[in-house]
Design a protein around this motif. Structure first.
Motif, PDB file in Angstrom:
ATOM      1  N   LEU A 208       0.826  -1.212   0.000  1.00  0.00           N
ATOM      2  CA  LEU A 208       0.000   0.000   0.000  1.00  0.00           C
ATOM      3  C   LEU A 208       0.858   1.260   0.000  1.00  0.00           C
ATOM      4  O   LEU A 208       0.520   2.254  -0.659  1.00  0.00           O
ATOM      5  N   ILE A 209       1.972   1.226   0.715  1.00  0.00           N
ATOM      6  CA  ILE A 209       2.906   2.355   0.683  1.00  0.00           C
ATOM      7  C   ILE A 209       3.418   2.559  -0.736  1.00  0.00           C
ATOM      8  O   ILE A 209       3.478   3.678  -1.258  1.00  0.00           O
ATOM      9  N   ALA A 210       3.779   1.460  -1.387  1.00  0.00           N
ATOM     10  CA  ALA A 210       4.319   1.536  -2.741  1.00  0.00           C
ATOM     11  C   ALA A 210       3.282   2.061  -3.727  1.00  0.00           C
ATOM     12  O   ALA A 210       3.635   2.633  -4.763  1.00  0.00           O
ATOM     13  N   SER A 234       8.557   1.116   9.623  1.00  0.00           N
ATOM     14  CA  SER A 234       9.908   1.132  10.196  1.00  0.00           C
ATOM     15  C   SER A 234      10.542  -0.254  10.147  1.00  0.00           C
ATOM     16  O   SER A 234      11.726  -0.409   9.819  1.00  0.00           O
ATOM     17  N   ALA A 235       9.732  -1.274  10.457  1.00  0.00           N
ATOM     18  CA  ALA A 235      10.240  -2.646  10.431  1.00  0.00           C
ATOM     19  C   ALA A 235      10.621  -3.069   9.015  1.00  0.00           C
ATOM     20  O   ALA A 235      11.656  -3.707   8.797  1.00  0.00           O
ATOM     21  N   VAL A 236       9.795  -2.691   8.027  1.00  0.00           N
ATOM     22  CA  VAL A 236      10.085  -3.037   6.633  1.00  0.00           C
ATOM     23  C   VAL A 236      11.371  -2.359   6.172  1.00  0.00           C
ATOM     24  O   VAL A 236      12.241  -2.994   5.549  1.00  0.00           O
ATOM     25  N   LEU A 237      11.507  -1.063   6.461  1.00  0.00           N
ATOM     26  CA  LEU A 237      12.714  -0.334   6.065  1.00  0.00           C
ATOM     27  C   LEU A 237      13.960  -0.950   6.689  1.00  0.00           C
ATOM     28  O   LEU A 237      14.995  -1.106   6.028  1.00  0.00           O
ATOM     29  N   ARG A 238      13.835  -1.344   7.953  1.00  0.00           N
ATOM     30  CA  ARG A 238      14.987  -1.942   8.652  1.00  0.00           C
ATOM     31  C   ARG A 238      15.356  -3.297   8.041  1.00  0.00           C
ATOM     32  O   ARG A 238      16.531  -3.568   7.756  1.00  0.00           O
ATOM     33  N   LYS A 239      14.367  -4.140   7.812  1.00  0.00           N
ATOM     34  CA  LYS A 239      14.629  -5.485   7.293  1.00  0.00           C
ATOM     35  C   LYS A 239      15.175  -5.453   5.862  1.00  0.00           C
ATOM     36  O   LYS A 239      15.986  -6.304   5.484  1.00  0.00           O
ATOM     37  N   LEU A 240      14.708  -4.491   5.074  1.00  0.00           N
ATOM     38  CA  LEU A 240      15.154  -4.401   3.680  1.00  0.00           C
ATOM     39  C   LEU A 240      16.346  -3.479   3.507  1.00  0.00           C
ATOM     40  O   LEU A 240      16.851  -3.310   2.386  1.00  0.00           O
ATOM     41  N   GLN A 241      16.785  -2.865   4.600  1.00  0.00           N
ATOM     42  CA  GLN A 241      17.932  -1.959   4.595  1.00  0.00           C
ATOM     43  C   GLN A 241      17.729  -0.798   3.622  1.00  0.00           C
ATOM     44  O   GLN A 241      18.593  -0.455   2.819  1.00  0.00           O
ATOM     45  N   LEU A 242      16.528  -0.210   3.735  1.00  0.00           N
ATOM     46  CA  LEU A 242      16.179   0.951   2.927  1.00  0.00           C
ATOM     47  C   LEU A 242      16.055   2.170   3.829  1.00  0.00           C
ATOM     48  O   LEU A 242      15.860   2.043   5.049  1.00  0.00           O
ATOM     49  N   SER A 243      16.117   3.367   3.231  1.00  0.00           N
ATOM     50  CA  SER A 243      16.148   4.587   4.039  1.00  0.00           C
ATOM     51  C   SER A 243      14.821   5.322   4.121  1.00  0.00           C
ATOM     52  O   SER A 243      14.539   5.984   5.121  1.00  0.00           O
ATOM     53  N   ASN A 244      13.986   5.242   3.080  1.00  0.00           N
ATOM     54  CA  ASN A 244      12.749   6.020   3.058  1.00  0.00           C
ATOM     55  C   ASN A 244      11.717   5.355   2.157  1.00  0.00           C
ATOM     56  O   ASN A 244      12.015   4.355   1.484  1.00  0.00           O
ATOM     57  N   ARG A 245      10.517   5.935   2.121  1.00  0.00           N
ATOM     58  CA  ARG A 245       9.434   5.324   1.357  1.00  0.00           C
ATOM     59  C   ARG A 245       9.663   5.391  -0.151  1.00  0.00           C
ATOM     60  O   ARG A 245       9.133   4.578  -0.895  1.00  0.00           O
ATOM     61  N   THR A 249       9.358   2.235  -2.473  1.00  0.00           N
ATOM     62  CA  THR A 249       8.502   2.167  -3.652  1.00  0.00           C
ATOM     63  C   THR A 249       9.256   1.613  -4.853  1.00  0.00           C
ATOM     64  O   THR A 249       8.734   0.777  -5.602  1.00  0.00           O
ATOM     65  N   ARG A 250      10.494   2.055  -5.044  1.00  0.00           N
ATOM     66  CA  ARG A 250      11.306   1.538  -6.152  1.00  0.00           C
ATOM     67  C   ARG A 250      11.581   0.050  -5.975  1.00  0.00           C
ATOM     68  O   ARG A 250      11.541  -0.728  -6.935  1.00  0.00           O
ATOM     69  N   TRP A 251      11.840  -0.343  -4.729  1.00  0.00           N
ATOM     70  CA  TRP A 251      12.108  -1.752  -4.429  1.00  0.00           C
ATOM     71  C   TRP A 251      10.872  -2.607  -4.772  1.00  0.00           C
ATOM     72  O   TRP A 251      10.992  -3.670  -5.392  1.00  0.00           O
ATOM     73  N   ALA A 252       9.716  -2.136  -4.383  1.00  0.00           N
ATOM     74  CA  ALA A 252       8.473  -2.876  -4.639  1.00  0.00           C
ATOM     75  C   ALA A 252       8.166  -2.920  -6.135  1.00  0.00           C
ATOM     76  O   ALA A 252       7.725  -3.948  -6.664  1.00  0.00           O
ATOM     77  N   ALA A 253       8.400  -1.800  -6.840  1.00  0.00           N
ATOM     78  CA  ALA A 253       8.129  -1.755  -8.266  1.00  0.00           C
ATOM     79  C   ALA A 253       9.025  -2.731  -9.030  1.00  0.00           C
ATOM     80  O   ALA A 253       8.601  -3.375  -9.989  1.00  0.00           O
TER      81      ALA A 253
END
Length: 258
Positions: A208-210, A234-245, A249-253
């Motif tokens: 949904l964020i993506a 926050s948990a998703v960003l931490r687990k995927l080692q990403l910095s922001n939404r 979004t790029r990761w999900a796309a």
């Protein structure tokens, strides 16, 4: 009827999907919104961790004299679901995909003996907010007979229940393609280790964020608080080692999750 788990008031959310649910297999003769009610009754158990949604479904389809559906039990998590299904032996279980205790797939796994009963099989129809291919394929591989999203109307849901009770496979229109594509392929889908780190709820929030939903919109869609949405992000960003939404979004796309 067994004692329902909790109470509430809202009805089914959203609008009807175009053309109603698609059916794979022979067309059933169940009632469309109760037009044959009184001739036959299908016993149903509702499994969903949102009490208000269960109450809304009960109000929408549970008037047996009108719809032909008798709601014989409710459950809010995996353990409750197994207890209620074993005690009531319904014909159809309306099953949410994301549940405390292991999700809908775990309910299906533990219900294998009831599904395999040649005389009184318990059949499962997934009813979820998620329209993700991996969720659809996961529960179908687990033994569910169909998958519809929570935008379905009460009339179409009653029709889907009767069709599943008759042994048909029923899907919301665009979801049927996921299943056909998955089972047409002889190759197992590749394992995504990054996705495997996320819980089912974190995957829902990620998707949904993506898609550009604001936190308040996600909270409303998933029946959770804004603070809980923030915790999941926050948990998703931490687990995927990403910095922001935006990175999220790029990761999900890139994985075609949007």
């Amino acid at each position: 009827m067994s004692t329902p788990v909790g109470t509430g008031t809202p009805a089914l959310a959203g609008t009807a999907e175009p053309d109603g649910p698609a059916t794979l297999g022979p067309a059933g003769d169940g009632p469309a919104g109760g037009e044959a009610a009184g001739e036959r009754t299908v016993r149903v158990v509702l499994v969903d961790d949102h009490r208000m949604f269960r109450t809304g479904v009960q109000a929408e389809i549970g008037v047996t004299e009108r719809t032909g559906v008798e709601v014989v039990g409710e459950a809010a998590d995996v353990d409750q679901a197994i207890t209620v299904i074993t005690a009531t032996r319904p014909e159809v279980v309306l099953l949410d995909v994301h549940l405390p205790g292991g999700g809908g797939v775990e309910v299906l796994r533990r219900s294998a003996p009831q599904m395999a009963d040649p005389e009184r099989p318990v059949r499962f129809l997934a009813l979820s907010v998620s329209d993700a291919a991996e969720d659809v394929i996961g529960v179908i591989r687990g033994g569910a007979r169909g998958y519809v999203t929570k935008t379905i109307t009460g009339k179409d849901l009653v029709d889907a229940i009767f069709r599943v009770a008759d042994g048909d496979a029923v899907f919301s229109p665009r979801l049927a393609g996921f299943v056909l594509d998955a089972f047409a392929s002889t190759d197992a889908p590749p394992v995504d280790e990054d996705m495997d780190r996320l819980t089912q709820r974190e995957r829902e929030v990620l998707r949904l964020i993506a898609r550009g939903y604001a936190y308040k919109e996600i909270a409303k869609q998933l029946f959770i608080s804004v603070k809980t949405v923030e915790s999941h992000v926050s948990a998703v960003l931490r687990k995927l080692q990403l910095s922001n939404r935006h990175e999220l979004t790029r990761w999900a796309a890139a994985r075609r999750l949007v």
